[in-house]
Design a protein around this motif. Structure first.
Motif, PDB file in Angstrom:
ATOM      1  N   GLN A  75       0.819  -1.205   0.000  1.00 37.39           N
ATOM      2  CA  GLN A  75       0.000   0.000   0.000  1.00 37.39           C
ATOM      3  C   GLN A  75       0.855   1.258   0.000  1.00 37.39           C
ATOM      4  O   GLN A  75       0.355   2.346   0.261  1.00 37.39           O
ATOM      5  CB  GLN A  75      -0.946  -0.020   1.197  1.00 37.39           C
ATOM      6  CG  GLN A  75      -1.943  -1.142   1.076  1.00 37.39           C
ATOM      7  CD  GLN A  75      -2.857  -1.238   2.273  1.00 37.39           C
ATOM      8  OE1 GLN A  75      -2.627  -0.647   3.309  1.00 37.39           O
ATOM      9  NE2 GLN A  75      -3.923  -2.000   2.116  1.00 37.39           N
ATOM     10  N   GLY A  76       2.145   1.134  -0.278  1.00 33.52           N
ATOM     11  CA  GLY A  76       3.037   2.276  -0.341  1.00 33.52           C
ATOM     12  C   GLY A  76       3.291   2.857   1.040  1.00 33.52           C
ATOM     13  O   GLY A  76       3.097   2.200   2.055  1.00 33.52           O
ATOM     14  N   TYR A  77       3.749   4.105   1.068  1.00 32.74           N
ATOM     15  CA  TYR A  77       3.946   4.789   2.329  1.00 32.74           C
ATOM     16  C   TYR A  77       3.489   6.231   2.167  1.00 32.74           C
ATOM     17  O   TYR A  77       3.469   6.767   1.063  1.00 32.74           O
ATOM     18  CB  TYR A  77       5.408   4.725   2.785  1.00 32.74           C
ATOM     19  CG  TYR A  77       6.336   5.612   1.985  1.00 32.74           C
ATOM     20  CD1 TYR A  77       6.720   6.857   2.477  1.00 32.74           C
ATOM     21  CD2 TYR A  77       6.828   5.220   0.755  1.00 32.74           C
ATOM     22  CE1 TYR A  77       7.555   7.681   1.752  1.00 32.74           C
ATOM     23  CE2 TYR A  77       7.664   6.031   0.023  1.00 32.74           C
ATOM     24  CZ  TYR A  77       8.036   7.257   0.528  1.00 32.74           C
ATOM     25  OH  TYR A  77       8.859   8.071  -0.194  1.00 32.74           O
ATOM     26  N   VAL A  78       3.113   6.861   3.268  1.00 35.50           N
ATOM     27  CA  VAL A  78       2.641   8.242   3.249  1.00 35.50           C
ATOM     28  C   VAL A  78       3.721   9.108   3.889  1.00 35.50           C
ATOM     29  O   VAL A  78       3.983   8.987   5.092  1.00 35.50           O
ATOM     30  CB  VAL A  78       1.310   8.395   4.014  1.00 35.50           C
ATOM     31  CG1 VAL A  78       0.850   9.842   3.978  1.00 35.50           C
ATOM     32  CG2 VAL A  78       0.256   7.481   3.437  1.00 35.50           C
ATOM     33  N   PRO A  79       4.380   9.972   3.102  1.00 35.70           N
ATOM     34  CA  PRO A  79       5.404  10.841   3.678  1.00 35.70           C
ATOM     35  C   PRO A  79       4.798  11.824   4.678  1.00 35.70           C
ATOM     36  O   PRO A  79       3.626  12.193   4.567  1.00 35.70           O
ATOM     37  CB  PRO A  79       5.984  11.590   2.479  1.00 35.70           C
ATOM     38  CG  PRO A  79       5.454  10.931   1.281  1.00 35.70           C
ATOM     39  CD  PRO A  79       4.243  10.154   1.671  1.00 35.70           C
ATOM     40  N   PHE A  80       5.603  12.254   5.630  1.00 28.74           N
ATOM     41  CA  PHE A  80       5.150  13.203   6.638  1.00 28.74           C
ATOM     42  C   PHE A  80       4.652  14.465   5.952  1.00 28.74           C
ATOM     43  O   PHE A  80       5.327  15.039   5.116  1.00 28.74           O
ATOM     44  CB  PHE A  80       6.284  13.534   7.606  1.00 28.74           C
ATOM     45  CG  PHE A  80       5.863  14.437   8.723  1.00 28.74           C
ATOM     46  CD1 PHE A  80       5.079  13.956   9.753  1.00 28.74           C
ATOM     47  CD2 PHE A  80       6.237  15.762   8.738  1.00 28.74           C
ATOM     48  CE1 PHE A  80       4.677  14.772  10.774  1.00 28.74           C
ATOM     49  CE2 PHE A  80       5.842  16.593   9.765  1.00 28.74           C
ATOM     50  CZ  PHE A  80       5.063  16.106  10.787  1.00 28.74           C
ATOM     51  N   GLY A  81       3.446  14.917   6.295  1.00 27.09           N
ATOM     52  CA  GLY A  81       2.868  16.125   5.733  1.00 27.09           C
ATOM     53  C   GLY A  81       2.090  15.912   4.447  1.00 27.09           C
ATOM     54  O   GLY A  81       1.576  16.851   3.867  1.00 27.09           O
ATOM     55  N   SER A  82       2.009  14.686   3.984  1.00 24.92           N
ATOM     56  CA  SER A  82       1.286  14.379   2.748  1.00 24.92           C
ATOM     57  C   SER A  82       0.043  13.569   3.081  1.00 24.92           C
ATOM     58  O   SER A  82      -0.071  12.983   4.153  1.00 24.92           O
ATOM     59  CB  SER A  82       2.191  13.578   1.801  1.00 24.92           C
ATOM     60  OG  SER A  82       1.485  13.251   0.641  1.00 24.92           O
ATOM     61  N   LYS A  83      -0.888  13.555   2.157  1.00 27.13           N
ATOM     62  CA  LYS A  83      -2.112  12.784   2.357  1.00 27.13           C
ATOM     63  C   LYS A  83      -2.201  11.583   1.416  1.00 27.13           C
ATOM     64  O   LYS A  83      -3.009  10.695   1.614  1.00 27.13           O
ATOM     65  CB  LYS A  83      -3.333  13.680   2.166  1.00 27.13           C
ATOM     66  CG  LYS A  83      -3.437  14.736   3.234  1.00 27.13           C
ATOM     67  CD  LYS A  83      -4.668  15.561   3.077  1.00 27.13           C
ATOM     68  CE  LYS A  83      -4.711  16.584   4.196  1.00 27.13           C
ATOM     69  NZ  LYS A  83      -5.768  17.545   4.046  1.00 27.13           N
ATOM     70  N   LYS A  84      -1.397  11.594   0.362  1.00 25.55           N
ATOM     71  CA  LYS A  84      -1.441  10.509  -0.602  1.00 25.55           C
ATOM     72  C   LYS A  84      -0.212   9.631  -0.488  1.00 25.55           C
ATOM     73  O   LYS A  84       0.900  10.130  -0.310  1.00 25.55           O
ATOM     74  CB  LYS A  84      -1.520  11.063  -2.022  1.00 25.55           C
ATOM     75  CG  LYS A  84      -2.842  11.726  -2.313  1.00 25.55           C
ATOM     76  CD  LYS A  84      -2.989  12.029  -3.772  1.00 25.55           C
ATOM     77  CE  LYS A  84      -4.344  12.612  -4.046  1.00 25.55           C
ATOM     78  NZ  LYS A  84      -4.561  12.844  -5.458  1.00 25.55           N
ATOM     79  N   PRO A  85      -0.395   8.326  -0.589  1.00 31.22           N
ATOM     80  CA  PRO A  85       0.754   7.413  -0.493  1.00 31.22           C
ATOM     81  C   PRO A  85       1.608   7.435  -1.760  1.00 31.22           C
ATOM     82  O   PRO A  85       1.124   7.744  -2.846  1.00 31.22           O
ATOM     83  CB  PRO A  85       0.108   6.052  -0.288  1.00 31.22           C
ATOM     84  CG  PRO A  85      -1.230   6.179  -0.864  1.00 31.22           C
ATOM     85  CD  PRO A  85      -1.655   7.602  -0.688  1.00 31.22           C
TER      86      PRO A  85
END
Length: 89
Positions: A75-85
């Motif tokens: 499912q990927g990863y979500v970077p800090f401050g982002s909403k999309k993976p």
């Protein structure tokens, strides 16, 4: 009531048989053929090819291909401050 039940049952059987199967080791051409509409290519490099599928509940699934074979699904990863993976590295 019986006239409604049989067509409904047949429709469920046909729909359930049409669900695309994804498995590690799957050929990339087969994946593209079965997921033509719902999968979007998000990365193409010498190392790998990544496809993304979006689902109705706003989640994503990433498919990673190397040398034309599927080697990872996540499912990927979500970077800090982002909403999309994003795809995993």
């Amino acid at each position: 009531m019986k006239k409604l039940f049989l067509p409904l049952l047949l429709m469920i059987v046909f729909i359930s048989c049409k669900i695309p199967q994804v498995f590690v080791g799957m050929n990339e051409q087969q994946f593209q053929k079965e997921h033509r509409i719902i999968a979007q290519q998000v990365e193409l490099s010498n190392y790998r090819t990544v496809y993304k599928e979006a689902y109705a509940d706003s989640s994503y699934r990433f498919y990673y291909f190397k040398d034309g074979k599927l080697y990872l699904m996540d499912q990927g990863y979500v970077p800090f401050g982002s909403k999309k993976p994003l795809p995993s590295r």
